[in-house]
Write a protein that holds these residues in place. Structure first.
Motif, mmCIF file in Angstrom:
data_model
loop_
_atom_site.group_PDB
_atom_site.id
_atom_site.type_symbol
_atom_site.label_atom_id
_atom_site.label_comp_id
_atom_site.label_asym_id
_atom_site.label_seq_id
_atom_site.Cartn_x
_atom_site.Cartn_y
_atom_site.Cartn_z
ATOM 1 N N ALA A 152 0.840 -1.191 0.000
ATOM 2 C CA ALA A 152 0.000 0.000 0.000
ATOM 3 C C ALA A 152 0.881 1.250 0.000
ATOM 4 N N PRO A 153 0.416 2.327 -0.622
ATOM 5 C CA PRO A 153 1.189 3.575 -0.585
ATOM 6 C C PRO A 153 1.483 4.046 0.839
ATOM 7 N N ARG A 154 0.543 3.849 1.771
ATOM 8 C CA ARG A 154 0.780 4.256 3.159
ATOM 9 C C ARG A 154 1.904 3.437 3.793
ATOM 10 N N THR A 155 2.007 2.176 3.431
ATOM 11 C CA THR A 155 3.100 1.343 3.935
ATOM 12 C C THR A 155 4.427 1.869 3.424
ATOM 13 N N LYS B 196 7.599 3.350 5.568
ATOM 14 C CA LYS B 196 8.973 2.879 5.407
ATOM 15 C C LYS B 196 9.908 4.045 5.074
ATOM 16 N N ARG B 197 9.421 4.997 4.320
ATOM 17 C CA ARG B 197 10.232 6.179 4.014
ATOM 18 C C ARG B 197 10.469 6.990 5.286
ATOM 19 N N LEU B 198 9.449 7.098 6.119
ATOM 20 C CA LEU B 198 9.555 7.863 7.359
ATOM 21 C C LEU B 198 10.551 7.247 8.336
ATOM 22 N N ASP B 199 10.517 5.905 8.470
ATOM 23 C CA ASP B 199 11.433 5.277 9.431
ATOM 24 C C ASP B 199 12.765 4.843 8.823
ATOM 25 N N GLY B 200 12.930 5.055 7.522
ATOM 26 C CA GLY B 200 14.207 4.755 6.873
ATOM 27 C C GLY B 200 14.393 3.317 6.457
ATOM 28 N N SER B 201 13.349 2.490 6.556
ATOM 29 C CA SER B 201 13.499 1.083 6.205
ATOM 30 C C SER B 201 13.134 0.783 4.749
ATOM 31 N N GLY B 202 12.665 1.768 4.024
ATOM 32 C CA GLY B 202 12.247 1.559 2.644
ATOM 33 C C GLY B 202 13.339 1.878 1.639
ATOM 34 N N VAL C 278 13.417 9.915 -4.271
ATOM 35 C CA VAL C 278 13.882 11.117 -4.952
ATOM 36 C C VAL C 278 12.871 12.221 -4.683
ATOM 37 N N ARG C 279 13.332 13.363 -4.207
ATOM 38 C CA ARG C 279 12.431 14.502 -4.016
ATOM 39 C C ARG C 279 12.360 15.248 -5.345
ATOM 40 N N LEU C 280 11.228 15.086 -6.044
ATOM 41 C CA LEU C 280 11.062 15.706 -7.354
ATOM 42 C C LEU C 280 10.680 17.173 -7.247
ATOM 43 N N SER C 281 9.950 17.522 -6.196
ATOM 44 C CA SER C 281 9.598 18.913 -5.904
ATOM 45 C C SER C 281 9.275 18.983 -4.422
ATOM 46 N N ILE D 161 7.206 13.100 -4.432
ATOM 47 C CA ILE D 161 8.245 12.099 -4.190
ATOM 48 C C ILE D 161 8.200 11.084 -5.324
ATOM 49 N N GLY D 162 9.370 10.639 -5.743
ATOM 50 C CA GLY D 162 9.453 9.583 -6.737
ATOM 51 C C GLY D 162 10.480 8.555 -6.301
ATOM 52 N N TYR D 163 10.529 7.475 -7.047
ATOM 53 C CA TYR D 163 11.473 6.399 -6.763
ATOM 54 C C TYR D 163 12.156 5.992 -8.054
#
Length: 90
Positions: free
Chosen positions: A35-38, A42-48, A52-55, A59-61
């Motif tokens: 899920a996008p929330r998952t 993971k981005r918030l806790d650094g485990s994902g 890339v910060r596009l603006s 956010i992109g990957y």
């Protein structure tokens, strides 16, 4: 029967889109079957995967980063996962 693309009169290469380097957060979550929330958690806790910060609000990957991250999530056994989470080697 073979098709000769060089002499067929159509430019077959022009119809192939270039490979995408970056996908959206929703596309990345779908590629990872989560899920996008998952993925956000993971981005918030650094485990994902690296992002890339596009603006300021987007956010992109990178596709290659997603592939590399998922390869790093592969284990041979459940005991290897436990050792990895405790802090040992893979």
């Amino acid at each position: 029967m073979t098709v000769d693309y060089i002499n067929s009169g159509t430019d077959a290469l022009a119809t192939v889109p270039p490979p995408r380097l970056v996908v959206s957060e929703a596309e990345a979550a779908a590629m990872l079957s989560m899920a996008p929330r998952t993925l956000q958690g993971k981005r918030l806790d650094g485990s994902g995967p690296p992002f890339v910060r596009l603006s300021a609000r987007r956010i992109g990957y990178a596709v290659d980063a997603l592939q590399h991250w998922i390869a790093g999530q592969s284990f041979q056994s459940t005991s290897a996962v436990t050792v990895s989470r405790i802090g040992g080697g893979k």
